[in-house]
Design a protein around this motif. Structure first.
Motif, short mmCIF file in Angstrom:
data_model
loop_
_atom_site.label_atom_id
_atom_site.label_comp_id
_atom_site.label_asym_id
_atom_site.label_seq_id
_atom_site.Cartn_x
_atom_site.Cartn_y
_atom_site.Cartn_z
N ILE A 130 0.84 -1.20 0.00
CA ILE A 130 0.00 0.00 0.00
C ILE A 130 0.87 1.25 0.00
N ARG A 131 1.84 1.31 0.92
CA ARG A 131 2.75 2.46 0.98
C ARG A 131 4.00 2.05 1.76
N THR A 132 5.02 2.88 1.60
CA THR A 132 6.28 2.64 2.33
C THR A 132 6.72 3.93 3.01
N GLU A 133 7.55 3.75 4.03
CA GLU A 133 8.23 4.87 4.67
C GLU A 133 9.69 4.47 4.80
N THR A 134 10.57 5.33 4.34
CA THR A 134 11.99 5.00 4.30
C THR A 134 12.80 5.93 5.18
#
Length: 160
Positions: A130-134
């Motif tokens: 769905i989404r990522t955070e890096t």
């Protein structure tokens, strides 16, 4: 360390595949003299490419200057497929299912920010992501270790 040649890379790959491989096994597998294998390993250790444990690698010495931690939100029906797809991405070093924000955490290595961006795009293309955070790692102060845990168990057991 200066540039690693094909033999250095093959030697490191064999050590990662079989951390308990002996020098004689490595030399036989690679088709090189025992002394050559031993000399190469010593050189890799002195240069820091191969860490003191003799089996852990310094990613920076291999040209992977960027390490990032990626938290991934996943459609739960797709979790197994996402993990299977992550396993196929060479930049993904480890994957953990987590609690808290996000569902999956992984450590990713890249040669530079463009290579990282390419890897992140590959992750985002996985069905079920769905989404990522890096978050970028700026400096490694304490490398992965298990010695303190073993020392604690040794101390608790009363063994010297």
């Amino acid at each position: 360390m200066s540039k690693l040649d094909a033999l250095d890379l093959r030697l490191l790959l064999e050590l990662v595949r079989d951390p308990r491989a002996q020098i004689s096994e490595l030399s036989e597998t690679l088709g090189i003299a025992r002394n050559t294998a031993q000399t190469r390993i010593r050189r890799l250790l002195r240069a820091g490419t191969l860490r003191a444990s003799g089996r852990e690698l310094d990613l920076e010495a291999l040209g992977y200057d960027v390490v990032a931690f990626v938290t991934i939100e996943v459609s739960h029906r797709e979790l197994d497929g996402v993990i299977a797809a992550l396993r196929k991405l060479s930049q993904v070093l480890e994957v953990h299912e987590i609690s808290g924000r996000g569902d999956v955490w992984c450590r990713v290595a890249a040669t530079d920010t463009h290579h990282l961006q390419s890897g992140l795009r590959s992750i985002l293309r996985i069905k079920g992501v769905i989404r990522t955070e890096t978050v970028l790692a700026l400096h490694e102060h304490i490398p992965y270790r298990t010695e303190p845990l073993l020392q604690r168990l040794t101390d608790a057991s009363g063994s010297a």
